[in-house]
Each structure stands twice: as structure tokens, then as C-alpha cells.
Design a protein around this motif. Structure first.
Motif, mmCIF file in Angstrom:
data_model
loop_
_atom_site.group_PDB
_atom_site.id
_atom_site.type_symbol
_atom_site.label_atom_id
_atom_site.label_comp_id
_atom_site.label_asym_id
_atom_site.label_seq_id
_atom_site.Cartn_x
_atom_site.Cartn_y
_atom_site.Cartn_z
ATOM 1 N N CYS A 1 -67.864 -42.286 7.742
ATOM 2 C CA CYS A 1 -66.748 -41.333 7.662
ATOM 3 C C CYS A 1 -67.220 -40.033 7.015
ATOM 4 O O CYS A 1 -67.739 -39.169 7.687
ATOM 5 N N LYS B 1 -63.735 -40.715 16.569
ATOM 6 C CA LYS B 1 -65.071 -40.357 16.082
ATOM 7 C C LYS B 1 -66.155 -40.949 16.961
ATOM 8 O O LYS B 1 -66.051 -42.086 17.427
ATOM 9 N N TYR C 1 -73.051 -36.702 14.779
ATOM 10 C CA TYR C 1 -71.730 -37.157 14.330
ATOM 11 C C TYR C 1 -70.695 -36.159 14.826
ATOM 12 O O TYR C 1 -70.917 -34.944 14.745
ATOM 13 N N TYR D 1 -66.103 -35.681 15.602
ATOM 14 C CA TYR D 1 -64.781 -36.245 15.845
ATOM 15 C C TYR D 1 -63.828 -35.145 16.279
ATOM 16 O O TYR D 1 -64.082 -33.951 16.089
#
Length: 466
Positions: free
Chosen positions: A56, A277, A344, A346
Motif C-alpha cells: 500500500c 491497484k 506501482y 492505482y
């Protein structure tokens, strides 16, 4: 041995509270529902063996800027990319935001002066300290008043101070972290805070993964004699026998344990949009059309101000945007120790959405980096249900701890001058659903620990009065 305090939940707030309370000489037990500690601070090999991804939280400027983290000085290394953030555009070079304010001012050309007057005047530690302690006396009242003047309006209003589409787009990307309609009040303030942190602290990642920050805080707690239990979910306060309890948990999970009307007030707390994500393992860097973007740790993909405003408004109203605003992180730009090229990203989605947004996110990346899909070795997706399963505080995939509108900026999670204190004697809240909200700052835990120390000196008949 009986414990003086039980801290439920081991996110940044719970860890800060546990450490501060252990430092005060109390016997503290830290209980975590998941098998590993950290809450949003966890890392894992999500795609391929040897490739480390942050599950996260990944870019952690508040870990450098917050009073709590500065006081604890966790034993980790923060890695800064050559460029803090980039905002690619369709019709020209990307906007590059540098830690150095004057370099960013030069980058923005005709809007450099306006950036310095708005963002630059907010990039001061005393102002950030004031904003992270919203119910205390401001350390810099004039600076805070100036911030309020610029930060109270919608982001779309403040963006009018910029003459070029480049600066407007860059500011919209900052404000979109609020996860609400950018035409609503105080969204300018969210954008100012995020942009000012670029210049005040930088936008670093933790070398080796965000999980190392959690590991360092847990180690510091254990060195103080604190005890830890992982893999145990506390479902009711009745399970706990400590005289003091600190909940780093979404408050509605324990609403039934509280008297009315407080329990009802907790249940009325509203959550914001969720996120979808993606993590990738790539065979090389993202092939950005503007090569300078490869030097950035964070990349905002959404094009113009108008496009970002439309995308965020659609999500806020419960719809999926066909061209979502995408927050992307290239950790390898700052930290080469994570194994290859992990990526990464999202986008925001309606709370509780189960829709797969892989195609939409990858289309936005391809838009500014043609050939991106050819670099993908492996992919890992998490929808809102997956995120909530990872961390029960992410209700409906809401990683911010609650809707960030003006009403809930001051009602977090209830109207109170001391929202970290509950009506039950000895029970305190400290999650991201308390002020100052989400991010890796630990200030909810800091405030809860301070209240516990204060209440210990109060007459017994006054304790527990929220």
C-alpha cells in the motif's frame, strides 16, 4: 504479566502510540490481526521472486515531515529519486517537480512566481506541524492564515492563479490525492500540502521497501520491553483486560462496544472512494515519451486539469472513469535494491467496486509511454475487496481512512475537541479516521498517547469524557 495498555492495530499510528506509551514506562501489548505488522506499511514479492513491491503506502514524505516520526527517528534509509514528481502531458514535455523550489519555479516559467507564492510559502516546517496538530495553537499563525486563504477554496479555484495549462495540470495532480471532487472546498489545501512537501521533505521511498519502516518501529517498541502478537483479530473490547486501550482501527468495527449516541455517530462516519491497484515486474524502465519522466519517483497520469477534474468527479459520484487519473510510482528511480524494475500504480474507483481497471490504467500509461505493455513480465492486481482483506481499515478500498470533504475534515470520526478520546474511560482512537487523517505520519497515535498521559493526571471522575 498484566499489561497497562493494549494497542489494537499496528499501522503507523498504532506503532507510534505503542512506542510513546512504552517509553513512559507502561507495559504495552501490541495486537495485530494480520500475520505481519505494519498496516499500510508492508512489502511483499507480489509478482516474481526477488522483486519487492509495496503493498500500500510507498512514497512517504510525511515520514520525514511529521513531528511524531521526527521524534522517533526510525532506523531506516529514505531514498530520494532525482526528480520528486512528474506530470506528463500530451502536447509537450512533462512538468518536473524538484525538491529544490527555485528549480521548480524555473521549470514552470511564467507560473513560477505564482507557484512560489502559493506552494512555496506553504513549504515550512512550522506550518506542517500546525496542520498535523489541527486542534492545537498554530506555531505560525500568520502563515497558517495565509494557507487557509489559499487552501480553503476548491482546487479548481486556486488553479486559476496559474496562467499555463502545465502548472494547472501539475497542481490538479497534487490535489487529486484527496480522492474527492476537485470542485469542492479545501481540495486546494490538499494540493498545497502535497506539493509543499516536495520542497520541504522530498517524496522519498524507504530503501528496501516500506515494510522496513514498520519493522524498524516494531524493533524500537520491542527494545522498550513492548510485547507483540500478530495473527489475532480483536473483535470486541470485552476481549481486552488492560485498563487502557488504543484502537488503531476503523472505529465502526467497535461501534457496538460504545454507548449511544456515540456508537451511532461512529456508524454514520462516511468512507470515500476506493482504489484499484496494480503492481508489475518489468524487464526494463518504463519507455516514457519524455525520457525525463524516467527520473521521477512519482508520476501523475491524467493529462490536463480539466481531464483530471472530470475523472475525479465521476468517481466521487459513484462511476468508473474511462480515463482515470493514475498515481504511478517508479521505486527503482530511487531504490535499486528492490530487484529489477518493480512498478506501482492505482486509480480511484467507487467505494466497494469490484471492477477490474487493468485495461484503463495500462491505457493511461501507454498514452504517455508507448510500448509499456511490452515491458511487462508479471502483473498483480488488487481491487477494493482485496485491499480491505489486506487491511480491515481500508473499508471499501478507502485507503485514506474516510471521506475527505470539509465536513469530515473537522468531524473525524465525530465532532469533538479531542476526537482521540472516547466516552469509555481508558479507550482511545488513533487510526487514520482521526485527525489529521491518512498518510504515514503517526500523528493519530501521537495525539492518543499525549491524551493518555494527560488523562492519567486528571481526577478519576473526569476521565473518559470525550
Amino acid at each position: 504479566m498484566a499489561h497497562d495498555v493494549t494497542v489494537v492495530g499496528s499501522g503507523p499510528n498504532g506503532l507510534v502510540a505503542a512506542i510513546l506509551l512504552a517509553r513512559s514506562g507502561r507495559r504495552v501489548l501490541l495486537v495485530e490481526a494480520a500475520g505481519t505488522f505494519g498496516g499500510g506499511l508492508r512489502s511483499a514479492e507480489l509478482t516474481l521472486p526477488g522483486v519487492v513491491h509495496d503493498v500500500c503506502a510507498t512514497v512517504v514524505p510525511m515520514a520525514l515531515a511529521s513531528p511524531a516520526m521526527r521524534a522517533l527517528r526510525p532506523d531506516v534509509e529514505f531514498a530520494h529519486p532525482p526528480v520528486a514528481a512528474a506530470h506528463p502531458l500530451d502536447d509537450g514535455p512533462a512538468v518536473l517537480l524538484h525538491r529544490d523550489l527555485e528549480r521548480t519555479v524555473a521549470e514552470l516559467g511564467p507560473d513560477g512566481r505564482a507557484w512560489r507564492a502559493t506552494v512555496g510559502t506553504s513549504a515550512h516546517q512550522d506550518l506542517i506541524d500546525t496542520l498535523l496538530s489541527p486542534l492545537g495553537l498554530p506555531r505560525a499563525p500568520l502563515r497558517a492564515a495565509r494557507f487557509g486563504l489559499y487552501g480553503a477554496p476548491p482546487a479548481t479555484a486556486l488553479a486559476r492563479l496559474f496562467r499555463t495549462g502545465r502548472a494547472r495540470a501539475a497542481f490538479a495532480g497534487m490535489a487529486a490525492h484527496s480522492m474527492i471532487d476537485l470542485r469542492l472546498p479545501i481540495t486546494a489545501g490538499y494540493g498545497l500540502v502535497l506539493a509543499s512537501l516536495v520542497h520541504l521533505a522530498g517524496w522519498p521511498v524507504v530503501r528496501g521497501g516500506s515494510g522496513r519502516l514498520a519493522d524498524a518501529l516494531v524493533a524500537a517498541f520491542r527494545e522498550l520491553g513492548g510485547e507483540t502478537v500478530a495473527g489475532h483479530r480483536v473483535r470486541s473490547l470485552r476481549e481486552l483486560d488492560s485498563p487502557t486501550v488504543v484502537l488503531d482501527a476503523e472505529p465502526v468495527q467497535f461501534a457496538a462496544d460504545f454507548p449511544e449516541p456515540y456508537g451511532r455517530r461512529l456508524r454514520s462516519f462516511r468512507h470515500g472512494p476506493g482504489v484499484f491497484k496494480l503492481d508489475w515486474a518489468l524487464d526494463g524502465p518504463v519507455p516514457w515519451r519524455d525520457p525525463e519522466v524516467a527520473r521521477a519517483g512519482t508520476v501523475h497520469l491524467g493529462g490536463s486539469l480539466e481531464e483530471i477534474v472530470t475523472s475525479e468527479a465521476e468517481t466521487f459520484r459513484g462511476r468508473h472513469s474511462p480515463r482515470p487519473f493514475v498515481l504511478l510510482v517508479q521505486p527503482y528511480a530511487a531504490d535499486p535494491t528492490r530487484g529489477g524494475h518493480p512498478l506501482y500504480a492505482y486509480c480511484h474507483v467507487p467505494n466497494g467496486s469490484t471492477r477490474d481497471m487493468t485495461a484503463e490504467i495500462e491505457a493511461q500509461i501507454e498514452r504517455f509511454a508507448p510500448g509499456f505493455r511490452d515491458r511487462i513480465l508479471a502483473r498483480h492486481a488488487m481491487n477494493t475487496a482485496d485491499l480491505a482483506a489486506h487491511n480491515a481499515n481500508y473499508v471499501g478500498g478507502d485507503i485514506g481512512g474516510g471521506l475527505a470533504t470539509l465536513g469530515q475534515f473537522v468531524k473525524r470520526p465525530v465532532w469533538s475537541l479531542t476526537p482521540w478520546r472516547t466516552p469509555l474511560p481508558g479507550v482511545y482512537l488513533c487510526s487514520a479516521s482521526t485527525p489529521p487523517g491518512g498518510s504515514v505520519h503517526g500523528m493519530g497515535g501521537w495525539q492518543a498517547a499525549r491524551l493518555i498521559a494527560h488523562d492519567a493526571r486528571r481526577p478519576a471522575r473526569l476521565r473518559g469524557q470525550a
